[in-house]
Design an enzyme around this catalytic site. Structure first.
Site, mmCIF file in Angstrom:
data_model
loop_
_atom_site.group_PDB
_atom_site.id
_atom_site.type_symbol
_atom_site.label_atom_id
_atom_site.label_comp_id
_atom_site.label_asym_id
_atom_site.label_seq_id
_atom_site.Cartn_x
_atom_site.Cartn_y
_atom_site.Cartn_z
ATOM 1 N N CYS A 1 10.523 3.633 -0.982
ATOM 2 C CA CYS A 1 9.648 2.542 -1.383
ATOM 3 C C CYS A 1 9.989 2.091 -2.986
ATOM 4 C CB CYS A 1 7.935 2.749 -1.483
ATOM 5 S SG CYS A 1 7.602 4.403 -2.561
ATOM 6 N N HIS A 40 3.553 6.032 -3.779
ATOM 7 C CA HIS A 40 4.055 5.015 -3.228
ATOM 8 C C HIS A 40 3.871 3.676 -4.163
ATOM 9 C CE1 HIS A 40 4.952 2.084 -0.314
ATOM 10 N NE2 HIS A 40 3.786 1.180 -0.343
ATOM 11 N N ASP A 96 4.752 -5.816 -0.523
ATOM 12 C CA ASP A 96 5.318 -4.476 -0.189
ATOM 13 C C ASP A 96 6.345 -4.595 0.869
ATOM 14 O OD1 ASP A 96 5.760 -1.810 0.178
ATOM 15 O OD2 ASP A 96 3.464 -1.491 0.614
#
Length: 281
Positions: free
Chosen positions: A73, A112, A127
């Site tokens: 991420c 995250h 995202d």
């Protein structure tokens, strides 16, 4: 925090196959999200093989753009944030606690990353780095509204002062992660990025993970187990039986240019062995 010195926009746009105009508009943002998510895979080969994961802009571009790799991420959303900034957007990094596959009531650290930005006077979320459920669309920062994406419907709900990202999976709303709107700085990402590479409980050290969406499906890999989730609801599953087959799958389905090296060979063999051990139990 997310600026663009040293960023190569032409190389990035070539990498994601984007031929349009990356102007700071809602239409361009939606196209950039899809292009990035389908072109650059989520993958954890570096930490699984005990190779470092660096977050500086040169390392991000070398690995995800020039070397044909993917990442997790922080790599995805930092690279995408730099790209958005170069194209005239003003993204802000946020941090989230993962809830997906976490026992109810367990509190996880903020490991995250996602991005918030305003486009055409609308607060939005993107995202491009949440593994098997990476967003392929742009969400409005608006709770209690079902929002369609090119893949699953998503929604935001508010709980105890936080937002919770949920996806509709097989008829049920599944919580993915919780977050607030506190802007994050690079040290806020560097520490968990290091922790996920070294903490003995990090699942990235014991499980090889890869994921990539196509327009009509999602590919997902856990060690040597391959799943193909079709948009119609059908899932195909296959167990890979050799490191060579695993390497070929990573390169073909996930579009990862798997690097050479004895450490990579050993990591692929370890992933297959872990799957075989599960199969025997």
């Amino acid at each position: 925090m997310l600026d663009s010195p040293g960023f190569d926009p032409d190389a990035y746009l070539t990498r994601i196959g984007f031929a349009g105009s990356p102007s700071p508009t809602m239409a361009a943002l939606s196209e950039l999200v899809v292009a990035h998510a389908t072109s650059i895979p989520f993958e954890s080969l570096n930490p699984f093989a005990r190779r470092p994961v660096a977050l500086d802009i040169e390392s991000l571009q070398q690995k995800l753009v020039r070397d044909g790799r993917g990442g997790w991420c922080y790599e995805h959303n930092l690279l995408f944030g730099h790209a958005l900034h170069a194209f005239g957007f003003r993204p802000i990094g946020l941090a989230a606690r993962v809830l997906w596959s976490v026992a109810a009531g367990a509190v996880r650290p903020r490991t995250h990353m996602l991005l918030r930005l305003d486009v055409e006077s609308r607060p939005l979320l993107v995202d491009v780095g949440f593994g098997g459920l990476t967003l392929t669309g742009v969400l409005r920062l608006e709770p209690d509204v079902v929002q369609e994406t090119p893949h699953e419907p998503f929604r935001l709900v508010q709980r105890a002062g936080d937002f919770v990202m949920e996806a509709l999976i097989k008829g049920a709303w599944v919580p993915l992660y919780s977050f607030d709107l506190q802007p994050q700085l690079m040290p806020d990402y560097e520490m968990p990025n290091w922790m996920l590479q070294h903490h003995p409980d990090s699942h990235f050290l014991t499980t090889l993970i890869a994921a990539r969406p196509d327009p009509d499906r999602r590919y997902a890999l856990l060690n040597g187990e391959l799943a193909v989730h079709h948009r119609g609801g059908v899932t195909e599953r296959r167990v890979l039986t050799s490191p060579a087959e695993l390497r070929d799958t990573l390169e073909r389905e996930f579009r990862i240019r798997v690097p050479a090296g004895s450490d990579i060979d050993a990591a692929l063999a370890r992933a297959i062995a872990a799957t075989s051990a599960v199969e025997r139990t």
